[in-house]
Design a protein around this motif. Sequence first.
Motif, PDB file in Angstrom:
ATOM      1  N   ASN D 109       0.839  -1.204   0.000  1.00 10.86           N
ATOM      2  CA  ASN D 109       0.000   0.000   0.000  1.00 10.86           C
ATOM      3  C   ASN D 109       0.872   1.252   0.000  1.00 10.86           C
ATOM      4  O   ASN D 109       0.583   2.222  -0.712  1.00 10.86           O
ATOM      5  CB  ASN D 109      -0.905   0.026   1.237  1.00 10.86           C
ATOM      6  N   GLN D 110       1.928   1.241   0.808  1.00  8.42           N
ATOM      7  CA  GLN D 110       2.842   2.384   0.854  1.00  8.42           C
ATOM      8  C   GLN D 110       3.470   2.648  -0.516  1.00  8.42           C
ATOM      9  O   GLN D 110       3.737   3.777  -0.871  1.00  8.42           O
ATOM     10  CB  GLN D 110       3.977   2.118   1.865  1.00  8.42           C
ATOM     11  N   GLN D 111       3.708   1.583  -1.273  1.00  6.15           N
ATOM     12  CA  GLN D 111       4.292   1.733  -2.615  1.00  6.15           C
ATOM     13  C   GLN D 111       3.240   2.112  -3.644  1.00  6.15           C
ATOM     14  O   GLN D 111       3.535   2.246  -4.831  1.00  6.15           O
ATOM     15  CB  GLN D 111       4.977   0.430  -3.048  1.00  6.15           C
ATOM     16  N   GLY D 112       1.996   2.228  -3.221  1.00  8.03           N
ATOM     17  CA  GLY D 112       0.963   2.688  -4.147  1.00  8.03           C
ATOM     18  C   GLY D 112       0.249   1.566  -4.889  1.00  8.03           C
ATOM     19  O   GLY D 112      -0.589   1.824  -5.754  1.00  8.03           O
ATOM     20  N   ALA D 113       0.598   0.317  -4.591  1.00  8.77           N
ATOM     21  CA  ALA D 113      -0.090  -0.815  -5.214  1.00  8.77           C
ATOM     22  C   ALA D 113      -1.051  -1.380  -4.166  1.00  8.77           C
ATOM     23  O   ALA D 113      -0.632  -2.134  -3.298  1.00  8.77           O
ATOM     24  CB  ALA D 113       0.903  -1.872  -5.648  1.00  8.77           C
ATOM     25  N   THR D 114      -2.314  -1.018  -4.228  1.00 12.62           N
ATOM     26  CA  THR D 114      -3.243  -1.378  -3.166  1.00 12.62           C
ATOM     27  C   THR D 114      -3.409  -2.897  -3.095  1.00 12.62           C
ATOM     28  O   THR D 114      -3.808  -3.541  -4.054  1.00 12.62           O
ATOM     29  CB  THR D 114      -4.593  -0.679  -3.367  1.00 12.62           C
ATOM     30  N   ALA D 115      -3.061  -3.448  -1.919  1.00 11.81           N
ATOM     31  CA  ALA D 115      -3.008  -4.895  -1.747  1.00 11.81           C
ATOM     32  C   ALA D 115      -4.147  -5.375  -0.855  1.00 11.81           C
ATOM     33  O   ALA D 115      -4.700  -4.603  -0.065  1.00 11.81           O
ATOM     34  CB  ALA D 115      -1.675  -5.292  -1.134  1.00 11.81           C
ATOM     35  N   VAL D 116      -4.496  -6.645  -1.012  1.00 13.46           N
ATOM     36  CA  VAL D 116      -5.475  -7.285  -0.134  1.00 13.46           C
ATOM     37  C   VAL D 116      -4.862  -8.598   0.343  1.00 13.46           C
ATOM     38  O   VAL D 116      -4.469  -9.437  -0.479  1.00 13.46           O
ATOM     39  CB  VAL D 116      -6.804  -7.550  -0.862  1.00 13.46           C
ATOM     40  N   GLY D 117      -4.771  -8.748   1.672  1.00 10.47           N
ATOM     41  CA  GLY D 117      -4.184  -9.945   2.244  1.00 10.47           C
ATOM     42  C   GLY D 117      -5.213 -11.036   2.440  1.00 10.47           C
ATOM     43  O   GLY D 117      -6.304 -10.794   2.934  1.00 10.47           O
ATOM     44  N   LEU D 118      -4.873 -12.234   2.017  1.00  6.82           N
ATOM     45  CA  LEU D 118      -5.791 -13.362   2.116  1.00  6.82           C
ATOM     46  C   LEU D 118      -5.060 -14.550   2.720  1.00  6.82           C
ATOM     47  O   LEU D 118      -3.842 -14.671   2.586  1.00  6.82           O
ATOM     48  CB  LEU D 118      -6.271 -13.783   0.717  1.00  6.82           C
ATOM     49  N   SER D 119      -5.823 -15.452   3.363  1.00  5.78           N
ATOM     50  CA  SER D 119      -5.276 -16.773   3.611  1.00  5.78           C
ATOM     51  C   SER D 119      -6.073 -17.736   2.732  1.00  5.78           C
ATOM     52  O   SER D 119      -7.036 -17.333   2.074  1.00  5.78           O
ATOM     53  CB  SER D 119      -5.391 -17.158   5.089  1.00  5.78           C
ATOM     54  N   GLY D 120      -5.684 -18.986   2.704  1.00  8.03           N
ATOM     55  CA  GLY D 120      -6.395 -19.956   1.878  1.00  8.03           C
ATOM     56  C   GLY D 120      -7.814 -20.198   2.343  1.00  8.03           C
ATOM     57  O   GLY D 120      -8.598 -20.853   1.642  1.00  8.03           O
TER      58      GLY D 120
END
Lengths: 289, 289, 289, 289, 289, 289
Positions: D109-120
Amino acid sequence: MQHVEMLIEALPYIKRFAGQTMVVKYGGAAMLDESLKAAVMQDIALLHYVGLQPIVVHGGGPEVSDAMARMGKTPQFVSGLRVTDSETMEIVEMVLAGKTNKGIVAHLNQQGATAVGLSGKDGNLIVAEQETSKGDIGYVGKVVQINPQLIHTLTRDGYVPVISSVGIGRSGESYNINADTAAAALAAALHATKLILMTDVEGLYRDFSDKSSLISTLTLDEARLMMSSRQIDRGMIPKIESCITALDGGVARTHIIDGREPHALLTEIFTDEGIGTMIYDPAREEINE
Amino acid sequence: MQHVEMLIEALPYIKRFAGQTMVVKYGGAAMLDESLKAAVMQDIALLHYVGLQPIVVHGGGPEVSDAMARMGKTPQFVSGLRVTDSETMEIVEMVLAGKTNKGIVAHLNQQGATAVGLSGKDGNLIVAEQETSKGDIGYVGKVVQINPQLIHTLTRDGYVPVISSVGIGRSGESYNINADTAAAALAAALHATKLILMTDVEGLYRDFSDKSSLISTLTLDEARLMMSSRQIDRGMIPKIESCITALDGGVARTHIIDGREPHALLTEIFTDEGIGTMIYDPAREEINE
Amino acid sequence: MQHVEMLIEALPYIKRFAGQTMVVKYGGAAMLDESLKAAVMQDIALLHYVGLQPIVVHGGGPEVSDAMARMGKTPQFVSGLRVTDSETMEIVEMVLAGKTNKGIVAHLNQQGATAVGLSGKDGNLIVAEQETSKGDIGYVGKVVQINPQLIHTLTRDGYVPVISSVGIGRSGESYNINADTAAAALAAALHATKLILMTDVEGLYRDFSDKSSLISTLTLDEARLMMSSRQIDRGMIPKIESCITALDGGVARTHIIDGREPHALLTEIFTDEGIGTMIYDPAREEINE
Amino acid sequence: MQHVEMLIEALPYIKRFAGQTMVVKYGGAAMLDESLKAAVMQDIALLHYVGLQPIVVHGGGPEVSDAMARMGKTPQFVSGLRVTDSETMEIVEMVLAGKTNKGIVAHLNQQGATAVGLSGKDGNLIVAEQETSKGDIGYVGKVVQINPQLIHTLTRDGYVPVISSVGIGRSGESYNINADTAAAALAAALHATKLILMTDVEGLYRDFSDKSSLISTLTLDEARLMMSSRQIDRGMIPKIESCITALDGGVARTHIIDGREPHALLTEIFTDEGIGTMIYDPAREEINE
Amino acid sequence: MQHVEMLIEALPYIKRFAGQTMVVKYGGAAMLDESLKAAVMQDIALLHYVGLQPIVVHGGGPEVSDAMARMGKTPQFVSGLRVTDSETMEIVEMVLAGKTNKGIVAHLNQQGATAVGLSGKDGNLIVAEQETSKGDIGYVGKVVQINPQLIHTLTRDGYVPVISSVGIGRSGESYNINADTAAAALAAALHATKLILMTDVEGLYRDFSDKSSLISTLTLDEARLMMSSRQIDRGMIPKIESCITALDGGVARTHIIDGREPHALLTEIFTDEGIGTMIYDPAREEINE
Amino acid sequence: MQHVEMLIEALPYIKRFAGQTMVVKYGGAAMLDESLKAAVMQDIALLHYVGLQPIVVHGGGPEVSDAMARMGKTPQFVSGLRVTDSETMEIVEMVLAGKTNKGIVAHLNQQGATAVGLSGKDGNLIVAEQETSKGDIGYVGKVVQINPQLIHTLTRDGYVPVISSVGIGRSGESYNINADTAAAALAAALHATKLILMTDVEGLYRDFSDKSSLISTLTLDEARLMMSSRQIDRGMIPKIESCITALDGGVARTHIIDGREPHALLTEIFTDEGIGTMIYDPAREEINE
C-alpha cells in the motif's frame, strides 16, 4: 428503381427520429377493419425496424360492448364513461387483455416485430384509483402513477410493448381507464418524442360543423383556449385533454390522426406535411432546435 | 401516401438483413460522377439507418494516375497491375488514404452516417506481403492476414468504416492492394452476409461479346468452371476471383453490380430481382434456409 | 542490475500519471530526423504500455511544401499562415492524412502500440470554419467544436489515436488547422492532464535574444503578461496561445519541449526537473494536490 | 537522459508480459532483511503499474519459530516438515495471516499498489487435507483444490492479492501448507505465465557441492531426471517439485531466483539473461512462439 | 407444515430489507460460547441467502489478553483503552487478523456463505491515526477515513466481508481501533440501513441499576441527552457514541442487542418487536416512510 | 424466538436451491379456493425473495366452462380434451389471458413479487400446431417450439413470469394447450431444476383404488413401466407424461403435489420429506451429486 428512390426520400425522417420513443394510441376504425389493421401492423413493424421505438396502447370499446351483449349485459354510459360494475370490469379486462391485446401481439409477431402484450397490472405499470368526478360509476379509474421500468426492460431487448388500458388499484383491483388518457400518461413517463392518437376523424376542426376548417397545427395555448371556450366536439375533448397532459409532461409533439386512412401513421412520421392535427408547445420547440 | 407504401414494400428486406454486415467495394464511375457519388452515399447512410452494417472499401485508380501525372510520373502496368516503386507507393497512399478516403468520409458525415476513414495500416487491419506472381513489380501486395478487431470497435459504437486498400508489411512498409481483393478478404474475416462489388459493367456475360448474355445468378461451381475455361473478360477476372475467395471464406452471397445505375446498391439489397450478377454457393444456401 | 534500478526510479512518475491522458503535438525536427523519430515512437509506445493514454496530434509543414513543389505550386504565407486555395488544401490533406499520418501509425505499430490514424473529418472529430482574422486566405480554419467520442471509442479498446490537423466544415469541406491549436482544443475536450508541444527550440526565453534566459516554469498570468507585452518571439506566439487555451479549458499543465533532444518526451514526464518550459495555473495546482 | 533510455530498454519486456499473471513466492532472506524487503515491494508495485498481474504467496517459517519460542513451544520437524499440533497451527496461522501477511499488505500500500491480504480460508481459496505421506504430523496439509474466483474478483478491480499459505479443510479446520507448493497450485489454477520462487541460493547447481555448476536453464525432462537421480540438494527438492507441478498444470515458465540479490524479481522479468535457474517445457515453448 | 408457515411470517421482513446493508459488530459472549457462535454464523448465512447484505466487524479483547499472557505480557488499560506498545500491537493484530478473523471466515464458509476476512489494512479500508485524547497510550487509533471500494468489490461478487478492527496509519503502521467505533464508521461509509452492536447486556437501561428500566426505543436527541446527563453505564458509552456517529452519518437505525440470546440477530431483523434497544432519528424516519 | 429458529431450519434448502429455476403448474382447487390461493401467492413471493426463480404456468378449465355457459355455449370433450372451435378458442383465450392470468399477476404484486402476465403469444413464447392424434377437435394444440428469451429478459430484471397455456401457430392463430404439457416444455427449455404440478390428489398411487398406496418417489423407468402397464388413473396420465417429457428434457426432478394442502409448494421445496410424488431419473441424480 422508383422503389428505392422512395426509400431515399424517407432517409431524413429516419435519421431525425432514430432511437426515439413514439407512443401510439391504436383504436377506432383502424382496429375493426382488417385491411386497415394490417396496414397499421406493417407501419409499427417498420418503425421498429428502422430504429424508432413504438409503444402501442389500445382500448377496445366495441369489442367490450359486443362481449357484454353475448353475456346478456346492457352497457350503460354516464358522460361518455362506461358504468363499470365488477361483472362489467371482468368482461372489459377479459376482452382487452385476453382478446384485443393478444390479437395485436399475434399480428405484430407475424410482421416480424416481436411483441409483448401487457395490461397496466403487469409490473404495476399503470397504478389507478377510482374516477369520482362523475359520481360513483364503478371501476372507472384515473391514472395515479406510471411505473415504466417494465417497458424499458422489454424495449432494451428489442420487444414491442402492446398495452391494454387497464389499471391496477392499491389493493390489486382492476380499473377501466380511457385509452387516450393511458397513452398520454405513458408518453410522459417514457419521455416520448411523440404521442399519436388514432381516431375516426380527420383531425380537429376550428368549427366542428365545418369540415373545411381542419386545423393542421395548434399551439398548446390555443388548445387550452379552445377547451375553455367549449368550441370542441364532445368526442374530441378527452383527446385534446390527453394531448395537453402529454405536452405538460414533456412530450415534444402530439398528433390526432385519421385512422381510416391506410398508413396514416407512417404518413404522419415520414412526411413533412404530416396528416391530421398536431398540438405542440412552441416554447419547447425552440429549445429543441 | 404513395411514398409510405414504398417504405412498406422495403420492410421484408429490412427485416431479412437487420444487423447483417455488407461489404461494399466502391469504385469506378460511381466514384467519379458527382451525382452517382451522392446517390451511393445516400444508399450507404440508409443501410446504416435501417439497421444493416455497411463496410465501405475503395481503391482509386484514376485519381492516383492523375496525381502521378501532376508529379511528372508515368504510370506503368504489368498484367493489369500498377508497377509500384517506392515513390509511386507514396503517391498511391497519399491519394487513397488522404484524398479519396477522407472525401468519402466527409460525404457520409454529411448524410448523417458518421464515418471513420481507415487504411489497412490502422490497427494493422490489412497485413500484406509482396505479390511476386508477376515478377517484381514493387510495392504491389497480397493480403496475408486481416485483423478485424478495429472494425468491431468502430461498428459497436455506430461508426461506418471506410477502408482504403493499402496494406501494411511486416516491417511497416506500405503495399498497394487491389480493392476487390481487399474487400473479399475483409468480407470473409468479418463473416459478412454479402460482398457487393460496384463495377462499370452490367454484370457478368456468358459471352462477353454478347450484351444480351448477362448472367443473373451463377453458382460457385459454375464460376470456377468459367474461370478455368477462360470465357471471362480479363477485367472481370479479379472480380470473379474475389467473389470465389469470399464465398470460400464463408460469405453467403456475392454480387457484381453496375455502379453506373443510380441507387444500384439499394436496388440490389431491397428488391427481389436484384441487379447485376450474383455468385453464390447453393450448398450453403440450403443450410441457411 | 543497474538497468532495473532505473525502472524503479521511474515508478513514482508511472504511478502519478497512471490512466491519465497526455496530448502530444508531434512536429519539427523530431518528425524529420529518422533517429529522433524512432525515439519519439518508442517514447509513445512506452507511455502506452506503462498505463498512460497518449494522443498524438501532428501537422507536417515541410512535407506539404515539398509535395507542392513537386506539383509545381509555390507556397505563400500571410502572417505565418499558409494561403490555402482549394488545390493546396487537397495537397495538404493528402500529405497530412495520407502520408505523414499513416507513416506515424506504421511506426507505432512496429513498436507494438497499435495505432489508428485519423483526420479531423473522421467521426466529425474537429469541426472547423474559415479563419478570417487575417483576411481571406482560403481554407485555413479555426476550431469551432471537438467531438471527442471517437477518441474514447478507440482508447477504450487500447488503440493509440494519431490525429492530423485537418478540420471539417459544416458542408464537409476541409480546413487546414494549425497543429498546436488543434492539439490544445483536443487536450481541453479530452480533459487531458498534460499538453506537450514538441518544438525546435529549448523552450521559452525571457529575452529571446539571450539563450541563457530560458524559463523553466511560468504561471498562466505571467504567460498572459508576456503575450501582451510582446516580449515573445513570433514563432512562439501560437504555441503560447495554445497553452493558454488548453489551461483555460481545464488542462492541468502545458509544456513546450525541445524535440531535438532524443527522448525529450519521457524526460519531461518521468523526471522531476522535466525539460523545456512548463506553463501552468498555480490556482488549479493547489486544488489538485 | 540516461535514466529514460533505461526505460526504453525495458519496453520489449513490458510489451511481452502485458496483462500476464506472475505468481511470486516471496520468502527467505528477502523477507527478513528490511532493505531487500523494500526492494521486493518496489518490484511488485512496478510490475503492477506497468500492466502485469503479480500475485504474492508467502510462508514465514522464521517468524513462526520465533513466536513459538515466545510462547514457550519448541518447534519439531520431520523430513523438513514442521510437526503441527493444534496449538502450533494456531500460532502458524496468527503469524502468517495476522503478522507477515498484513505487513506485506501495508508495505505494498505504501508503494501505491493497493493490496489485499488473504489466507487460503478466504473465499475457500486453498482447500486442503492432511498430508499423511510422512505419518501423522498434525495439521500439515496438501492442496486438494484451488477456488480462484476470489483472485479474479480482486484483480479485476486492480488489487494485488497477497496470500498466506494456510489451507482450509472440509470441516473448516486450518492446514499449514508449504508456500512453494501453494504458489505452484495457484499458478496452475490461475493459468499464470510464470511461477517465480524466491530462495536464498543462486539457483540450482548441476553438482550442488560445486558453486560453478549453476544451471541457467533446464527442461522439464531434465528436471525430472535430476529428481529421480537424487542429484539435488534436499532443500531444493520441494522447489523443483513445485516447478514440475506448475509446468504440468500449464504454467509456461518457472524460475528459482536468488532473493538475496536486490531487485532479483525485476532482473528476472526485464532482462534477457534473467537470473537464477529457469525450468521450462520445450514442447510448450514451441507452441507459444 | 408449521415449519413453512413460519417462513411465511418472515416474508414481510425479507421484502422490507431485500438488498440492504446491515453492519453487525460481533463480539462478547457470542464470540466465546461455541453454541452461540454457531447460531450467529447461521444467522449471518441466512441474512446473506435471503438477499440482505451483512458486513461483519469484530474485535477480540479476551483472545488478545490471553495471547499476551502466553507471551508473558500484562495488559494495561487507561480509561478502558488498552495501552498498546508496538509489541502489544503486533500481538493484537496477530490475534484479530490471524486467529479471530480467520476463525469467523471458516465458520461462515461452513454455513455456505463464502466469506473473506479483512483487516483495515487491506485495500486501505480503515485509515487511522493515533488517538491522543487520553494521552499517549501507544498504537490506539481513531478512524480518519474509510475507503469502502474493496467492500463493494467483494459484495458485488457475493462474498460476505469479515473485518477485524485494525487501522492503517499514513506510514503503514497498525492501529488498534475500538470495534464498535470501526463498525459505526463502516456503516456510515457504506450507507448501511442498520448498525447492530452485539453486547453482553439486554440493552440500554434508563437507570442502569434497575434491570426493569430497559429502553426499547430511543430517539437520537434522547440519546444525546442521556450522554450529556451521564446517566449511562461506563461500558455502554462507546456503544452509544458509535450509534450516534452512525446515525449522524446517515444510517437509518442502530441497535444494541443481547448477544447472549441465541439468534438475537434474526430476532431483531425478522420480528416486529425486535430485541434490545433501538436508537433512531425520528426526523429521518418520516422521510423514509 | 421459535419463529427465527424455523427460519434457520429452512437455511439448507434456501442454499441448495439459490438461483435455480422452478416451474410451477398452478391449477385445481388451489386456484378456486381464496384461502389456498392466498397461500400459493405467498409461497411464490417467498421463493422469489429467498433467491429462487419461480415461473408460474396456469390453465383455467373451470373458469372457461363457466364463461362458455354465460355465453350460451356447451363445452364438449373428446378423450379429456376440450373440443375447441374458433369461438370457443376466443373464450378460452379471453378467460386465461385476460382474467385468470391478470388475477394471478395482481395477487403476486400485492405480495410484493412484481409479476408479468404472458400468454404463449407474447414474444412467440410457445409456438404450437394442431393436435391431431384424437382427430380434428379444433384449436387444440401441441407445443412445437419454446422461445425462452422473453422469460430471461424478465427474470434478469427481477420479474416473476406468469404464463397462460395458450400457444401461437405459424400464422398467428391461437391454440389451447394443456397447462401441464406447457409447463413441462417450458421447464425443459429453461433448464429448470424442478417441475412442480399442483393437482387435487395426494400424488400418484401404486393402485389408484387404494389410498394407502401413495408413491413417494418413482424413477423415470418405473414411471414409464407404469404408463405402459396402464396402471394409472386416466386423469393422471397427462401429468405423468409431462413429468417424463420434462425429465427427458433435462429437468432434474419433477413433482406431483396436492394443491389442496396449504403451502404445499413450500413444504415440497423446504422440507426433506417433501410432499406428494417425486419422479426423477436416478442416472442423472448421481451426476448431480
